[in-house]
Design a protein around this motif. Sequence first.
Motif, PDB file in Angstrom:
ATOM      1  N   ASP A 201      31.681   6.696  33.706  1.00 29.13           N
ATOM      2  CA  ASP A 201      30.436   6.350  34.409  1.00 29.13           C
ATOM      3  C   ASP A 201      30.615   6.726  35.880  1.00 29.13           C
ATOM      4  OD1 ASP A 201      27.977   5.253  35.050  1.00 29.13           O
ATOM      5  OD2 ASP A 201      28.738   3.199  35.159  1.00 29.13           O
TER       6      ASP A 201
ATOM      7  N   SER B 221      24.767   3.739  34.226  1.00 31.07           N
ATOM      8  CA  SER B 221      25.651   2.725  33.625  1.00 31.07           C
ATOM      9  C   SER B 221      25.055   2.194  32.328  1.00 31.07           C
ATOM     10  CB  SER B 221      25.895   1.580  34.609  1.00 31.07           C
ATOM     11  OG  SER B 221      26.498   2.085  35.777  1.00 31.07           O
TER      12      SER B 221
ATOM     13  N   ASP C 128      32.690   3.699  39.473  1.00 28.41           N
ATOM     14  CA  ASP C 128      31.861   3.333  40.623  1.00 28.41           C
ATOM     15  C   ASP C 128      32.608   2.321  41.496  1.00 28.41           C
ATOM     16  OD1 ASP C 128      29.730   3.334  42.295  1.00 28.41           O
ATOM     17  OD2 ASP C 128      28.238   2.736  40.815  1.00 28.41           O
TER      18      ASP C 128
HETATM   19 MG    MG Z   1      25.891   2.537  37.747  1.00 24.70          MG
END
Ligand code: MG
Length: 245
Positions: free
Chosen positions: A118, A17, A40
């Motif tokens: 991500d 991240s 996520d």
């Molecule tokens: Mg992460």
Amino acid sequence: MSKVLVVTSGKGGTGKSTVAASLGAAFANRNKRVLLIDCDSGMRGLDIMLGVSKSLVFDIADAVSGNCKTEHIIYPCAHTEGLFLVPAPQKAEDELSPEVLSQFIDSVKNQYDIIIIDSPAGVGKGFETAVYPAQACLVVANAEPTSVRGCANVRKRLMELQKENIRLVINRLSKRNFFKLNFYPDLDAIIDETQIQLIGVVPESAQVVAAIQKGIVCTADSKALTAFDRIAGRLEGESLPLAVC
Ligand SMILES: [Mg+2]
Ligand SMILES: Nc1ncnc2c1ncn2[C@@H]1O[C@H](COP(=O)(O)OP(=O)(O)O)[C@@H](O)[C@H]1O
């Protein structure tokens, strides 16, 4: 340059991240319009890193379920012009499917120069969704055996999924610790074990962490900023020396 990029690693906590947010900022500083997508589900964090956590109303699950319009889940980053975020679903059970993520990206991709996804940790469903639309994959390793093995496993899975343009980022490198811990003789040993071509080395940096965890822009660590800018440059096809950490 590939337009849709995923940041992955296998193991959690390697800095996916952090790399996604910092690389997004580096591209924005190169006058690109950048969309970050946090995949996520249930563990989102990019909203904090981009300084938009207090203004979040909707996330990607709301757009998918028709609770809001697509434009309502795209938040401009508080500290960097040209950088935008799509937050991950708040609940893990709202995990997206590969097809839905792809459809979403298709619907917005004309508005951005680059889209950075991500990925969650592991090589499970969330990973498969995150990598599905990607044309290039960044695999983030730390100079530790468990992290390096995780990256080798991710590479294997990415190859099975017929992904091309796979590149390695070695993150949190501290020269002092590298030689003190002596897990590897040099960076080539990490590259050999992962079998992934290196695209950049990011130093261990307390200033990057301090800034990113507060959702503000990091200006204090020029080595780290140079490292991220060079990764952005290499992804754009520039031939740049590896940053010295
Ligand atoms: Mg992460
Ligand atoms: N270059 C760096 N230098 C120092 N700490 C870092 C660096 N990159 C990441 N970290 C720290 O490592 C931890 C995990 O980072 P994060 O980006 O959340 O990892 P992931 O997304 O892979 O789980 C955080 O505490 C973060 O601040």
